[in-house]
Design a protein around this motif. Sequence first.
Motif, PDB file in Angstrom:
ATOM      1  N   GLY A  15     -11.568 -32.972 -51.443  1.00 17.35           N
ATOM      2  CA  GLY A  15     -10.112 -33.074 -51.477  1.00 17.35           C
ATOM      3  C   GLY A  15      -9.603 -34.321 -52.156  1.00 17.35           C
ATOM      4  O   GLY A  15      -8.385 -34.524 -52.245  1.00 17.35           O
ATOM      5  N   GLY A  16     -10.507 -35.182 -52.602  1.00 14.19           N
ATOM      6  CA  GLY A  16     -10.108 -36.365 -53.344  1.00 14.19           C
ATOM      7  C   GLY A  16      -9.983 -37.637 -52.532  1.00 14.19           C
ATOM      8  O   GLY A  16      -9.623 -38.691 -53.080  1.00 14.19           O
ATOM      9  N   GLU A  17     -10.302 -37.586 -51.251  1.00 11.84           N
ATOM     10  CA  GLU A  17     -10.213 -38.795 -50.427  1.00 11.84           C
ATOM     11  C   GLU A  17     -11.405 -39.711 -50.691  1.00 11.84           C
ATOM     12  O   GLU A  17     -12.551 -39.247 -50.742  1.00 11.84           O
ATOM     13  N   PRO A  18     -11.161 -41.023 -50.867  1.00 12.99           N
ATOM     14  CA  PRO A  18     -12.279 -41.942 -51.118  1.00 12.99           C
ATOM     15  C   PRO A  18     -13.186 -42.071 -49.900  1.00 12.99           C
ATOM     16  O   PRO A  18     -12.729 -42.016 -48.758  1.00 12.99           O
ATOM     17  N   VAL A  19     -14.468 -42.230 -50.167  1.00 14.18           N
ATOM     18  CA  VAL A  19     -15.474 -42.379 -49.111  1.00 14.18           C
ATOM     19  C   VAL A  19     -16.087 -43.767 -49.251  1.00 14.18           C
ATOM     20  O   VAL A  19     -16.608 -44.122 -50.316  1.00 14.18           O
ATOM     21  N   HIS A  20     -16.018 -44.548 -48.189  1.00 19.05           N
ATOM     22  CA  HIS A  20     -16.590 -45.892 -48.211  1.00 19.05           C
ATOM     23  C   HIS A  20     -18.083 -45.815 -47.918  1.00 19.05           C
ATOM     24  O   HIS A  20     -18.506 -45.283 -46.893  1.00 19.05           O
ATOM     25  N   VAL A  21     -18.874 -46.333 -48.841  1.00 21.16           N
ATOM     26  CA  VAL A  21     -20.328 -46.406 -48.645  1.00 21.16           C
ATOM     27  C   VAL A  21     -20.672 -47.856 -48.341  1.00 21.16           C
ATOM     28  O   VAL A  21     -20.604 -48.711 -49.218  1.00 21.16           O
ATOM     29  N   PRO A  22     -21.040 -48.159 -47.101  1.00 19.67           N
ATOM     30  CA  PRO A  22     -21.267 -49.548 -46.719  1.00 19.67           C
ATOM     31  C   PRO A  22     -22.621 -50.059 -47.194  1.00 19.67           C
ATOM     32  O   PRO A  22     -23.524 -49.283 -47.499  1.00 19.67           O
ATOM     33  N   GLU A  23     -22.722 -51.365 -47.299  1.00 17.56           N
ATOM     34  CA  GLU A  23     -23.979 -52.059 -47.556  1.00 17.56           C
ATOM     35  C   GLU A  23     -24.470 -51.849 -48.981  1.00 17.56           C
ATOM     36  O   GLU A  23     -24.569 -50.726 -49.476  1.00 17.56           O
ATOM     37  N   ALA A  24     -24.787 -52.937 -49.636  1.00 19.90           N
ATOM     38  CA  ALA A  24     -25.195 -52.897 -51.042  1.00 19.90           C
ATOM     39  C   ALA A  24     -26.431 -52.030 -51.249  1.00 19.90           C
ATOM     40  O   ALA A  24     -26.522 -51.289 -52.243  1.00 19.90           O
ATOM     41  N   ARG A  25     -27.409 -52.104 -50.349  1.00 15.69           N
ATOM     42  CA  ARG A  25     -28.640 -51.330 -50.562  1.00 15.69           C
ATOM     43  C   ARG A  25     -28.398 -49.829 -50.403  1.00 15.69           C
ATOM     44  O   ARG A  25     -29.077 -49.026 -51.044  1.00 15.69           O
TER      45      ARG A  25
END
Length: 278
Positions: A15-25
């Motif tokens: 639906g176009g909502e941003p997804v936060h992906v935590p942590e650099a690794r």
Amino acid sequence: MRFGVLGPLEVRTSGGEPVHVPEARIRTLLAALLVHRGHAVSVDRLADVLWGDAPPAGAVRTLRSKVSLLRRVLEDAEPGGHDLIESRPSAYLLRADGDAVDAGRFETLLRRAYGITGDPRAKARLLGEAVGLWRGTAAFAEHADEEFARAEARRLEEQRLAAMEELAVARLDLGEHAAVAAELGGLVAAHPLRERLRHAHVRALYLAGRQDEALAGLAELRERLRDDLGLDPGPDLARLHEAILRQDPALTPAPAPDPDAPDAAGFADGTGARARGD
């Protein structure tokens, strides 16, 4: 779920909502799976991407926990996200069809555009749509210089530049001489030795009535090629130089057909509008 790699790594729901992906690794893990989208990536390869020559004790177990966290992030964002990452024997695979990744959509649009002949308007529309997918100039932006992503980032960047060259040619055929001349200046400065790009820029300058600048651009390229590579410009640029000097009418494209204008395939109705066969 949709993934963006034509710029900084991006994940969005359908639906176009941003997804936060935590942590650099975790982001690096996702980037590595996207580089090889549709293909299994071995556990050893992923561990090397994440930790290089200094893996932690129990690296396989730690990697498994990172994959679990990434699956949880995707599932929390959209039901079924967990299943996008498949476990294979000693490997993982990200299931993402061509439309789910902006790089896949980009390449699909390019294939469609390159298959068009004789219709610069349609070609320009598809190429413009393809180039418009980019959110910067580097694919896998935060990982573009890392060994695992470097080749794919460069491959996509070369496709972007080639598409911009092709788009410039199509727009020149549409008569957008002044706009193309202005817009290509910065790109030429960033990639001064790309002969096809310079060809389009010089032709645009000439068609925009800036013949002296067009000739100066050719002279600059000739000098740089000789100084940097010990080469002379290719035959296409040599022919362009000669055509400019003699002001060859062939340099000016015939007007592209107006898609809204009446043509022989349609008949005017009583109001003067073209009758349609649909």
